[in-house]
Design a protein around this motif. Structure first.
Motif, PDB file in Angstrom:
ATOM      1  N   CYS A  22       0.843  -1.207   0.000  1.00 46.32           N
ATOM      2  CA  CYS A  22       0.000   0.000   0.000  1.00 46.32           C
ATOM      3  C   CYS A  22       0.878   1.257   0.000  1.00 46.32           C
ATOM      4  N   LEU A  61       2.233   1.802  -3.499  1.00 46.97           N
ATOM      5  CA  LEU A  61       1.202   2.233  -4.461  1.00 46.97           C
ATOM      6  C   LEU A  61       0.692   3.642  -4.161  1.00 46.97           C
ATOM      7  N   VAL A 111      -6.532   1.789  -5.445  1.00 47.78           N
ATOM      8  CA  VAL A 111      -5.964   3.119  -5.233  1.00 47.78           C
ATOM      9  C   VAL A 111      -7.045   4.148  -5.525  1.00 47.78           C
ATOM     10  N   CYS A 130      -3.979   4.091  -0.930  1.00 52.12           N
ATOM     11  CA  CYS A 130      -4.114   2.712  -1.380  1.00 52.12           C
ATOM     12  C   CYS A 130      -4.593   1.869  -0.217  1.00 52.12           C
TER      13      CYS A 130
END
Ligand code: GLN
Length: 305
Positions: A196, A199, A261, A271
């Motif tokens: 996460c 991203l 996202v 994200c």
């Protein structure tokens, strides 16, 4: 923001166990189901995380954002001669419109559209999989990012539907490179393993008028950034894009690895990850987490500034 993220994860945790892992790609069915993470990257480069935000997962269709951006960088508006930017209202791997519309995919986020984008990039780069990996490494500020070879191979072994889409487009003259080579590149992009945090950082430029919040590098112009956000808002969650607009109201992109996202233009990228999916192939808990987030910050692209 920290307290908000902790609280959101607490609230969605009871949803774990209610969705279903993407088992049509066997390697994805082996992922631990009970994972939940979220990361927010501010346009000032600030980072907030909660839960399993640092654990890498298969980005799957979130990669379609990065391949689209690469195609825009090198081919600009010309790409729209090959595909559209209309929502499809169909599942991500649907083939029905493709025949009626003579091999021209509706948008770059359904599989057929992403395959055309990969075909465009295949004509441009000597090693498309590596240039994509390096691009994403740069965006995320993480030089360790790699694709999971096992996931990529598993997808290739179970490629029938994606191969059908690509060969159908080839039959209409809308595919210029060797189909199997493009499929390999596409699966390699989908198999990139990112967290996460990775991203959220990699999508920071979408919240920041095209500029990467960490490095300051201009990835797209402000206008192009707005256009990518528009396509995410209308097609990022396939046949659930309307529901996502209604419940979350932000540009977003999901993947069958359970990541989503989303972009709050001018403020932050976020994200969320939870591997179990709903019937439309989008993260069940992830969707709810983003709904709570937009509700709690009181903002969506449909609300006044
Ligand atoms: N690699 C997956 C596929 O082609 C991506 C689908 C998705 O994440 N929605 O089926």
């Amino acid at each position: 923001m920290q307290a908000l993220l902790d609280d959101i994860l607490e609230q969605v945790r009871p949803l774990l166990g209610q969705g279903k892992l993407a088992d049509y790609i066997p390697a994805l069915a082996e992922v631990p189901a009970e994972r939940l993470g979220i990361a927010v990257c501010g346009v000032d480069g600030s980072l907030y995380t909660a839960g399993d935000a640092s654990e890498a997962f298969s980005i799957q269709s979130i990669s379609k954002v990065f391949s689209l951006v690469q195609a825009i960088q090198y081919s600009g508006e010309d790409i729209w001669q090959r595909l559209g930017h209309e929502p499809s209202g169909q599942p991500f791997n649907s083939l029905v419109q493709l025949e009626f519309e003579r091999g021209r995919p509706r948008n770059p986020f359904i599989n057929a559209g992403a395959l055309v984008i990969c075909d465009i990039n295949q004509s441009r780069f000597a090693a498309p999989a590596l240039s994509m990996r390096d691009f994403v490494r740069r965006l995320a500020g993480n030089a360790q990012l790699v694709a999971d070879a096992k996931v990529a191979e598993s997808e290739y072994q179970h490629r029938a539907r994606n191969a059908a889409a690509a060969y159908l487009m080839q039959s209409f003259g809308n595919f210029h490179n060797e189909v199997e080579a493009v499929l390999r590149s596409y699966f390699h992009h989908c198999a990139l393993a990112m967290s996460c945090v990775d991203l959220a950082r990699a999508c920071g430029f979408l919240a920041n008028q095209g500029r990467c919040p960490q490095s300051g590098e201009a990835i797209l112009t402000p206008r192009q950034t707005q256009q990518v956000n528009a396509i995410m808002a209308t097609s990022g969650l396939y046949d659930e894009a309307g529901n996502f607009a209604y419940r979350v109201g932000l540009p977003g992109k999901s993947g069958v690895g359970g990541g989503i996202v989303a972009v709050v233009p001018g403020r932050f990228s976020v994200c969320v990850w939870s591997p179990e999916l709903n019937a439309a192939g989008n993260s069940l808990a992830g969707l709810r987490a983003l709904e709570l987030l937009s509700e709690r910050i009181g903002w969506s692209v449909f609300a006044p500034l």
